[in-house]
Motif scaffolding. Structure first.
Motif, PDB file in Angstrom:
ATOM      1  N   VAL A 104      62.531-103.329 -40.879  1.00  0.00           N
ATOM      2  CA  VAL A 104      63.001-101.988 -40.551  1.00  0.00           C
ATOM      3  C   VAL A 104      62.329-101.005 -41.500  1.00  0.00           C
ATOM      4  CG1 VAL A 104      64.997-100.438 -40.492  1.00  0.00           C
ATOM      5  CG2 VAL A 104      65.213-102.766 -39.637  1.00  0.00           C
ATOM      6  N   GLU A 105      61.687 -99.987 -40.914  1.00  0.00           N
ATOM      7  CA  GLU A 105      60.956 -99.000 -41.697  1.00  0.00           C
ATOM      8  C   GLU A 105      61.460 -97.597 -41.384  1.00  0.00           C
ATOM      9  OE1 GLU A 105      56.764 -99.342 -41.199  1.00  0.00           O
ATOM     10  OE2 GLU A 105      56.765-101.497 -41.559  1.00  0.00           O
ATOM     11  N   VAL A 106      61.408 -96.731 -42.382  1.00  0.00           N
ATOM     12  CA  VAL A 106      61.788 -95.336 -42.198  1.00  0.00           C
ATOM     13  C   VAL A 106      60.627 -94.624 -41.513  1.00  0.00           C
ATOM     14  CG1 VAL A 106      62.444 -93.197 -43.354  1.00  0.00           C
ATOM     15  CG2 VAL A 106      63.245 -95.398 -44.253  1.00  0.00           C
ATOM     16  N   LYS A 107      60.898 -93.971 -40.393  1.00  0.00           N
ATOM     17  CA  LYS A 107      59.857 -93.278 -39.631  1.00  0.00           C
ATOM     18  C   LYS A 107      59.831 -91.784 -39.897  1.00  0.00           C
ATOM     19  CE  LYS A 107      57.958 -96.660 -37.647  1.00  0.00           C
ATOM     20  NZ  LYS A 107      56.594 -96.997 -37.973  1.00  0.00           N
ATOM     21  N   GLY A 108      60.922 -91.220 -40.349  1.00  0.00           N
ATOM     22  CA  GLY A 108      60.934 -89.785 -40.620  1.00  0.00           C
ATOM     23  C   GLY A 108      62.335 -89.309 -40.947  1.00  0.00           C
ATOM     24  N   ALA A 109      62.408 -88.079 -41.437  1.00  0.00           N
ATOM     25  CA  ALA A 109      63.698 -87.477 -41.775  1.00  0.00           C
ATOM     26  C   ALA A 109      63.637 -85.987 -41.495  1.00  0.00           C
ATOM     27  CB  ALA A 109      64.033 -87.728 -43.243  1.00  0.00           C
ATOM     28  N   SER A 110      64.774 -85.433 -41.120  1.00  0.00           N
ATOM     29  CA  SER A 110      64.847 -83.991 -40.875  1.00  0.00           C
ATOM     30  C   SER A 110      66.231 -83.485 -41.266  1.00  0.00           C
ATOM     31  CB  SER A 110      64.559 -83.673 -39.404  1.00  0.00           C
ATOM     32  OG  SER A 110      65.543 -84.263 -38.567  1.00  0.00           O
ATOM     33  N   LEU A 111      66.285 -82.224 -41.665  1.00  0.00           N
ATOM     34  CA  LEU A 111      67.535 -81.577 -42.036  1.00  0.00           C
ATOM     35  C   LEU A 111      67.780 -80.461 -41.041  1.00  0.00           C
ATOM     36  CD1 LEU A 111      69.826 -81.436 -44.129  1.00  0.00           C
ATOM     37  CD2 LEU A 111      68.415 -79.827 -45.415  1.00  0.00           C
ATOM     38  N   GLU A 112      68.916 -80.555 -40.339  1.00  0.00           N
ATOM     39  CA  GLU A 112      69.197 -79.593 -39.276  1.00  0.00           C
ATOM     40  C   GLU A 112      70.693 -79.306 -39.227  1.00  0.00           C
ATOM     41  OE1 GLU A 112      68.958 -79.700 -34.409  1.00  0.00           O
ATOM     42  OE2 GLU A 112      67.648 -81.000 -35.562  1.00  0.00           O
ATOM     43  N   ASN A 113      71.065 -78.063 -39.381  1.00  0.00           N
ATOM     44  CA  ASN A 113      72.466 -77.626 -39.298  1.00  0.00           C
ATOM     45  C   ASN A 113      73.381 -78.403 -40.246  1.00  0.00           C
ATOM     46  OD1 ASN A 113      71.826 -75.774 -37.231  1.00  0.00           O
ATOM     47  ND2 ASN A 113      72.029 -77.375 -35.689  1.00  0.00           N
ATOM     48  N   GLY A 114      72.916 -78.669 -41.453  1.00  0.00           N
ATOM     49  CA  GLY A 114      73.732 -79.373 -42.433  1.00  0.00           C
ATOM     50  C   GLY A 114      73.794 -80.874 -42.254  1.00  0.00           C
ATOM     51  N   LEU A 115      73.010 -81.403 -41.317  1.00  0.00           N
ATOM     52  CA  LEU A 115      72.969 -82.842 -41.084  1.00  0.00           C
ATOM     53  C   LEU A 115      71.581 -83.376 -41.409  1.00  0.00           C
ATOM     54  CD1 LEU A 115      74.848 -83.064 -37.667  1.00  0.00           C
ATOM     55  CD2 LEU A 115      75.747 -83.580 -39.939  1.00  0.00           C
ATOM     56  N   LEU A 116      71.536 -84.415 -42.225  1.00  0.00           N
ATOM     57  CA  LEU A 116      70.285 -85.086 -42.551  1.00  0.00           C
ATOM     58  C   LEU A 116      70.129 -86.246 -41.584  1.00  0.00           C
ATOM     59  CD1 LEU A 116      67.855 -85.599 -44.449  1.00  0.00           C
ATOM     60  CD2 LEU A 116      69.398 -87.008 -45.842  1.00  0.00           C
ATOM     61  N   HIS A 117      69.050 -86.234 -40.799  1.00  0.00           N
ATOM     62  CA  HIS A 117      68.766 -87.292 -39.827  1.00  0.00           C
ATOM     63  C   HIS A 117      67.626 -88.138 -40.371  1.00  0.00           C
ATOM     64  CE1 HIS A 117      71.262 -85.319 -36.831  1.00  0.00           C
ATOM     65  NE2 HIS A 117      70.604 -84.187 -37.056  1.00  0.00           N
ATOM     66  N   ILE A 118      67.836 -89.441 -40.451  1.00  0.00           N
ATOM     67  CA  ILE A 118      66.808 -90.366 -40.914  1.00  0.00           C
ATOM     68  C   ILE A 118      66.558 -91.356 -39.790  1.00  0.00           C
ATOM     69  CG2 ILE A 118      66.167 -92.049 -42.680  1.00  0.00           C
ATOM     70  CD1 ILE A 118      68.489 -90.661 -44.362  1.00  0.00           C
ATOM     71  N   ASP A 119      65.335 -91.345 -39.267  1.00  0.00           N
ATOM     72  CA  ASP A 119      64.978 -92.224 -38.163  1.00  0.00           C
ATOM     73  C   ASP A 119      64.347 -93.499 -38.692  1.00  0.00           C
ATOM     74  OD1 ASP A 119      65.835 -90.521 -36.036  1.00  0.00           O
ATOM     75  OD2 ASP A 119      64.109 -89.251 -36.465  1.00  0.00           O
ATOM     76  N   LEU A 120      64.824 -94.619 -38.173  1.00  0.00           N
ATOM     77  CA  LEU A 120      64.354 -95.940 -38.584  1.00  0.00           C
ATOM     78  C   LEU A 120      63.886 -96.705 -37.353  1.00  0.00           C
ATOM     79  CD1 LEU A 120      67.527 -96.696 -40.682  1.00  0.00           C
ATOM     80  CD2 LEU A 120      65.345 -95.981 -41.621  1.00  0.00           C
ATOM     81  N   GLU A 121      62.951 -97.615 -37.572  1.00  0.00           N
ATOM     82  CA  GLU A 121      62.471 -98.445 -36.471  1.00  0.00           C
ATOM     83  C   GLU A 121      62.216 -99.850 -36.974  1.00  0.00           C
ATOM     84  OE1 GLU A 121      59.023 -98.494 -33.034  1.00  0.00           O
ATOM     85  OE2 GLU A 121      59.400 -96.684 -34.174  1.00  0.00           O
ATOM     86  N   ARG A 122      62.599-100.800 -36.161  1.00  0.00           N
ATOM     87  CA  ARG A 122      62.357-102.208 -36.481  1.00  0.00           C
ATOM     88  C   ARG A 122      61.068-102.628 -35.789  1.00  0.00           C
ATOM     89  NH1 ARG A 122      66.652-107.137 -36.002  1.00  0.00           N
ATOM     90  NH2 ARG A 122      65.499-108.500 -37.390  1.00  0.00           N
ATOM     91  N   GLU A 123      60.069-102.978 -36.595  1.00  0.00           N
ATOM     92  CA  GLU A 123      58.766-103.397 -36.073  1.00  0.00           C
ATOM     93  C   GLU A 123      58.527-104.845 -36.457  1.00  0.00           C
ATOM     94  OE1 GLU A 123      55.762-100.710 -37.411  1.00  0.00           O
ATOM     95  OE2 GLU A 123      56.584 -99.042 -36.278  1.00  0.00           O
TER      96      GLU A 123
END
Length: 150
Positions: A104-123
């Motif tokens: 599982v690897e971290v693909k990206g992160a974003s901060l939007e409206n007080g929420l931190l979104h961290i996208d992960l993908e299993r390769e």
């Protein structure tokens, strides 16, 4: 003392099995700040959403190393010219660790409206993926080896 039952999540997630086991076996209280969600967004895709109201991009740091995702938040102290009469929005520093499953690897992160979104993908590497093995029909391409019998 609160106890969370993560057993329903075992059936619906693939990449975080170890994380839920670790949370089940943790002694003491599970940290509750900042609150977060773990979602499955695809067959091999996940998203961690963390409520970080009041934190900006410069106040947050993310680091992925050796199967662990570390998220830190620390705000600069507020000016002393302000007097807060009631503090309902937490702004204390935090550190949250997630054990990532294999591949599982971290693909990206974003901060939007007080929420931190961290996208992960299993390769999963090709060498570890299941592969189909063809079975040849008997007689069609079967070769017979003839030899002398003593």
């Amino acid at each position: 003392m609160r106890h969370f039952d993560f057993s329903p999540l075992y059936r619906s997630t693939v990449g975080f099995d170890r994380l839920f086991s670790m949370l089940d076996n943790a002694n003491g209280d599970v940290p509750s700040y900042p609150p977060y969600n773990i979602e499955r967004t695809g067959e091999n895709a996940y998203r961690i959403t963390m409520a970080v109201a009041g934190f900006s991009e410069k106040d947050l740091s993310l680091e992925a190393r050796e199967g662990t995702l570390l998220i830190k938040g620390e705000r600069a102290p507020e000016g002393e010219d302000r007097e807060v009469l009631y503090r309902g929005i937490a702004s204390r520093a935090f550190e949250r660790r997630f054990q990532l499953a294999d591949f599982v690897e971290v693909k990206g992160a974003s901060l939007e409206n007080g929420l931190l979104h961290i996208d992960l993908e299993r390769e999963i590497p090709d060498a570890m993926k299941p592969r189909k093995i063809e079975i040849a029909a008997a007689g069609a391409d079967a070769r017979q080896i003839e030899g002398e019998v003593n």
